[in-house]
Enzyme design. Structure first.
Site, PDB file in Angstrom:
ATOM      1  N   GLY A  15      17.830  -1.586  18.005  1.00  0.00           N
ATOM      2  CA  GLY A  15      17.527  -0.184  17.703  1.00  0.00           C
ATOM      3  C   GLY A  15      18.730   0.732  17.897  1.00  0.00           C
ATOM      4  N   ARG A  19      18.280   9.199  20.539  1.00  0.00           N
ATOM      5  CA  ARG A  19      18.096  10.271  21.520  1.00  0.00           C
ATOM      6  C   ARG A  19      19.144  10.273  22.631  1.00  0.00           C
ATOM      7  NH1 ARG A  19      11.917   9.366  22.782  1.00  0.00           N
ATOM      8  NH2 ARG A  19      12.403   7.390  21.767  1.00  0.00           N
ATOM      9  N   LYS A  26      23.094   2.528  22.871  1.00  0.00           N
ATOM     10  CA  LYS A  26      22.238   2.805  24.034  1.00  0.00           C
ATOM     11  C   LYS A  26      22.246   1.680  25.053  1.00  0.00           C
ATOM     12  CE  LYS A  26      17.581   2.729  23.756  1.00  0.00           C
ATOM     13  NZ  LYS A  26      16.229   3.286  23.502  1.00  0.00           N
ATOM     14  N   THR A  89       9.713  -4.095  15.337  1.00  0.00           N
ATOM     15  CA  THR A  89       9.854  -5.057  16.435  1.00  0.00           C
ATOM     16  C   THR A  89       9.446  -6.464  16.003  1.00  0.00           C
ATOM     17  OG1 THR A  89       7.685  -4.269  17.163  1.00  0.00           O
ATOM     18  CG2 THR A  89       9.586  -3.398  18.322  1.00  0.00           C
ATOM     19  N   ASP A 114      16.482  -2.189  26.646  1.00  0.00           N
ATOM     20  CA  ASP A 114      16.608  -0.875  27.272  1.00  0.00           C
ATOM     21  C   ASP A 114      15.588  -0.678  28.398  1.00  0.00           C
ATOM     22  OD1 ASP A 114      14.376  -0.784  25.705  1.00  0.00           O
ATOM     23  OD2 ASP A 114      14.971   0.957  24.516  1.00  0.00           O
ATOM     24  N   GLY A 151       2.197   2.482  22.680  1.00  0.00           N
ATOM     25  CA  GLY A 151       1.091   1.802  22.017  1.00  0.00           C
ATOM     26  C   GLY A 151      -0.059   1.632  23.017  1.00  0.00           C
ATOM     27  N   GLU A 166      -0.578   1.447  17.688  1.00  0.00           N
ATOM     28  CA  GLU A 166       0.563   2.342  17.894  1.00  0.00           C
ATOM     29  C   GLU A 166       0.064   3.784  17.941  1.00  0.00           C
ATOM     30  OE1 GLU A 166       3.935   1.436  18.530  1.00  0.00           O
ATOM     31  OE2 GLU A 166       2.541  -0.171  18.990  1.00  0.00           O
ATOM     32  N   TYR A 377      53.947   6.945  50.756  1.00  0.00           N
ATOM     33  CA  TYR A 377      53.702   6.233  49.506  1.00  0.00           C
ATOM     34  C   TYR A 377      54.356   4.863  49.622  1.00  0.00           C
ATOM     35  CZ  TYR A 377      53.951   4.348  44.894  1.00  0.00           C
ATOM     36  OH  TYR A 377      53.847   3.475  43.841  1.00  0.00           O
TER      37      TYR A 377
HETATM   38  C1  UD1 Z   1       7.202  -0.368  20.974  1.00  0.00           C
HETATM   39  C2  UD1 Z   1       5.794  -0.919  20.776  1.00  0.00           C
HETATM   40  C3  UD1 Z   1       4.816  -0.033  21.539  1.00  0.00           C
HETATM   41  C4  UD1 Z   1       5.184  -0.014  22.995  1.00  0.00           C
HETATM   42  C5  UD1 Z   1       6.626   0.424  23.170  1.00  0.00           C
HETATM   43  C6  UD1 Z   1       7.049   0.249  24.611  1.00  0.00           C
HETATM   44  C7  UD1 Z   1       5.787  -1.890  18.556  1.00  0.00           C
HETATM   45  C8  UD1 Z   1       5.376  -1.735  17.158  1.00  0.00           C
HETATM   46  N1  UD1 Z   1       5.485  -0.906  19.370  1.00  0.00           N
HETATM   47  O1  UD1 Z   1       7.205   0.925  20.407  1.00  0.00           O
HETATM   48  O2  UD1 Z   1       3.495  -0.548  21.382  1.00  0.00           O
HETATM   49  O3  UD1 Z   1       4.331   0.839  23.716  1.00  0.00           O
HETATM   50  O4  UD1 Z   1       7.520  -0.367  22.363  1.00  0.00           O
HETATM   51  O5  UD1 Z   1       8.287   0.846  24.801  1.00  0.00           O
HETATM   52  O6  UD1 Z   1       6.345  -2.922  18.909  1.00  0.00           O
HETATM   53  N2  UD1 Z   1      13.901  -2.793  18.151  1.00  0.00           N
HETATM   54  C9  UD1 Z   1      14.630  -3.703  17.420  1.00  0.00           C
HETATM   55  N3  UD1 Z   1      14.491  -3.692  16.078  1.00  0.00           N
HETATM   56  C10 UD1 Z   1      13.659  -2.833  15.421  1.00  0.00           C
HETATM   57  C11 UD1 Z   1      12.909  -1.927  16.189  1.00  0.00           C
HETATM   58  C12 UD1 Z   1      13.053  -1.938  17.557  1.00  0.00           C
HETATM   59  O7  UD1 Z   1      15.390  -4.491  17.968  1.00  0.00           O
HETATM   60  O8  UD1 Z   1      13.602  -2.891  14.210  1.00  0.00           O
HETATM   61  C13 UD1 Z   1      14.067  -2.796  19.600  1.00  0.00           C
HETATM   62  C14 UD1 Z   1      14.648  -1.505  20.105  1.00  0.00           C
HETATM   63  O9  UD1 Z   1      16.039  -1.593  20.218  1.00  0.00           O
HETATM   64  C15 UD1 Z   1      13.991  -1.365  21.471  1.00  0.00           C
HETATM   65  C16 UD1 Z   1      12.658  -2.069  21.306  1.00  0.00           C
HETATM   66  O10 UD1 Z   1      12.788  -2.905  20.180  1.00  0.00           O
HETATM   67  O11 UD1 Z   1      14.714  -2.031  22.492  1.00  0.00           O
HETATM   68  C17 UD1 Z   1      11.494  -1.110  21.133  1.00  0.00           C
HETATM   69  O12 UD1 Z   1      11.712  -0.360  19.975  1.00  0.00           O
HETATM   70  P1  UD1 Z   1      11.169   1.102  19.818  1.00  0.00           P
HETATM   71  O13 UD1 Z   1      11.511   1.606  18.475  1.00  0.00           O
HETATM   72  O14 UD1 Z   1      11.542   1.906  20.969  1.00  0.00           O
HETATM   73  O15 UD1 Z   1       9.589   0.787  19.834  1.00  0.00           O
HETATM   74  P2  UD1 Z   1       8.504   1.852  20.096  1.00  0.00           P
HETATM   75  O16 UD1 Z   1       8.229   2.575  18.855  1.00  0.00           O
HETATM   76  O17 UD1 Z   1       8.817   2.619  21.288  1.00  0.00           O
HETATM   77 CA    CA Z   2      10.756   2.862  22.914  1.00  0.00          CA
END
Ligand code: UD1
Ligand code: CA
Length: 494
Positions: A15, A19, A26, A89, A114, A151, A166, A377
């Site tokens: 990701g 932010r 990150k 994800t 993260d 979620g 979600e 020194y």
């Molecule tokens: C995700 C979960 C949500 C949960 C939350 C917890 C899904 C659909 N949702 O949401 O239910 O409550 O995490 O924090 O899984 N990432 C990738 N590739 C992508 C998208 C994300 O590697 O295409 C990684 C991001 O870098 C991050 C993690 O997955 O480390 C979570 O991604 P993020 O976009 O923050 O998911 P949320 O929408 O917060």
């Molecule tokens: Ca997140």
């Protein structure tokens, strides 16, 4: 069942982390001396994962370079897998799977790059609970007062986990659920592979959701379980720099607590910062305002602080270090340092040696019991055992082009305010007179005096400064003895 380990851990780190408002990815922002991703990788390795895959995409080169660097020090190497254009994800995990052997079975744990406080123990507990329940999927959940945009865990009438919805796709009722998906799971490898292929992008964000696997696994007759965590810090992710600071502070609190429980006195954990790799021996006292960073090691029964910052330093047993900045320096057992000194790389202070106040050292080897007590020194210096360097001595090591070495022999004595113009050597058992500008070697047992001889000119003040208070004082002193002299001669017969 202590030997239950995940067969693989997939860490999602593709990701963007917008932010953070940062040019640094990150997952590479550090807390406790390691990038967020480093903490996730340590947890995976601590849980004994046979294989670990980090899924990358945003700034992939920089993140991959960190994984390589981490592998250089780790027992088991982590692989990287690139996520493609497809978002979500679920897609990230699918891409992660391509880096694993096709026939890898057993338990695959999914975590995030993260979420830095998630511990190896928790991953072990998750894997054990998942295995014992014979589950297809086990999701780590927590119950929050404010469930924000996480979620939501939807349970059926019997309390079994049915699916995850979600926030963006949830109904008003579903948004009222306080049990949330932490984003950390244990999957049966075969179920994960099979059901990911069935996940679509038909949702509010048009992404391939990993969370959809739960519902699909359940429909196929598998058990979906929840592993509820009450230690909420462990599932908290970093999204911005406010969370980075708050998780960093909590990590530090946990690190300080670990040391205190192991027998280290930390007078004020709130103002003490200790990186995760630092080691401290028993009965050492850490005073307020101290930062022990990087790979610093401190022995037992030492005192460090107040206001000391040491990065990659080694402090011996029983040493005392106060109000000092040090980097790549070694402080011997029973040695004392500070206050207000600056130890630069290559400083090695021997046992019971002393670096006193307002001293700067660089590439300085200082032998056992040798002393550099005040305002000096010392660069490119060898100060052998028992030598004493007078106040205000400068080791002039740089000629504007090259650096040169100065050697002071065993039990030799350098008088105050000396400039040692390198390269120069003072042998064992020699003296250098105060105020010298030394350019030539001094042999054993010799005294070197390298300064102009004193001239004293009678009547100079009267002639050159008539009418000044100085001249009046001189005149008064010539006619009557000074008050101190009077007191001494009347009360002290010697
Ligand atoms: C995700 C979960 C949500 C949960 C939350 C917890 C899904 C659909 N949702 O949401 O239910 O409550 O995490 O924090 O899984 N990432 C990738 N590739 C992508 C998208 C994300 O590697 O295409 C990684 C991001 O870098 C991050 C993690 O997955 O480390 C979570 O991604 P993020 O976009 O923050 O998911 P949320 O929408 O917060
Ligand atoms: Ca997140």
């Amino acid at each position: 069942m202590n030997d239950v380990r995940p067969d693989a851990v997939i860490i999602l780190a593709a990701g963007e982390g917008t932010r953070m408002k940062s040019t640094l990815p990150k997952v590479l922002h550090p807390i406790g001396g390691a990038p967020l991703l480093g903490h996730a990788m340590r947890a995976a390795s601590g849980a004994g994962a046979a294989e670990t895959v980090v899924v990358i995409r945003h700034q992939r080169e920089r993140v991959a370079a960190f994984v390589d660097e981490f592998n250089g020090t780790a027992e088991r190497a982590c692989r990287t897998a690139d996520q493609d254009e497809i978002k979500g994800t679920g897609r990230a995990v699918e891409c992660g799977l391509t880096a694993l052997p096709e026939d890898l079975g057993g338990t695959i744990v999914v975590t995030m790059g993260d979420v830095p406080l998630l511990s190896a123990e928790t991953l072990g507990d998750l894997t054990r609970a998942h295995t014992e329940a014979g589950a297809a999927v086990t999701v780590v959940t927590s119950v929050l007062d404010d469930a924000k945009s996480y979620g939501r865990i939807v349970r059926d009438a019997d309390g079994h986990v049915e699916r995850i919805v979600e926030f963006k796709d949830a109904t008003e009722d579903e948004r009222g659920i306080r049990e949330i998906n932490s984003g950390i799971y244990a999957f049966d490898a075969a179920v994960l592979r099979r059901e990911l292929a069935n996940v679509t992008t038909d949702n509010a964000q048009g992404e391939k959701y990993l969370t959809d696997v739960l519902q699909l696994a359940r429909s196929a007759g598998g058990t979906v379980a929840a592993h509820v965590l009450t230690d909420l810090w462990q599932t908290e992710g970093v999204n911005d720099r406010v969370q980075l600071a708050s998780l960093g502070k909590e990590l530090n609190r946990r690190t300080c607590e670990r040391h205190m429980r192991a027998g280290v006195t930390i007078v004020d954990p709130d103002t003490t910062w200790i990186d995760v790799d630092v080691t401290i021996g028993q009965d050492t006292t850490v005073l307020p305002g101290t930062q022990l960073l990087g790979a610093t090691t401190v022995g037992g029964e030492a005192t460090v602080g107040p206001d000391v910052t040491l990065t990659d330093c080694e402090v011996g047993d029983g040493a005392h270090v106060k109000r000092t900045e040090g980097h790549l320096a070694v402080i011997g057992a029973g040695a004392t340092v500070g206050p207000f000194s600056y130890l630069r790389p290559g400083t090695e202070l021997g046992a019971k040696g002393k670096i006193g106040g307002f001293v700067e050292t660089k590439n300085a080897w200082i032998g056992e019991g040798a002393k550099v007590p005040h305002l000096t020194y010392a660069g490119d210096a060898v100060i052998r055992e028992g030598a004493n360097i007078g106040a205000g001595t400068i080791f002039a090591n740089y000629d504007g082009v090259d650096k040169h070495r100065t050697v002071i022999g065993r039990h030799s004595f350098v008088g105050s305010d000396t400039v040692l113009v390198a390269p120069v050597e003072v042998a064992d058992g020699a003296y250098v007179a105060a105020g010298s500008a030394l350019t030539d070697a001094v042999g054993p047992g010799q005294l070197a005096i390298a300064r102009g001889r004193q001239r004293t000119i009678d009547g100079w003040v009267a002639k050159q400064r008539p009418g000044t208070p100085t001249e009046a004082a001189a005149r008064a002193a010539a006619t009557s003895p000074s008050p101190e002299t009077t007191t001494e001669s009347s009360e002290d017969p010697q």
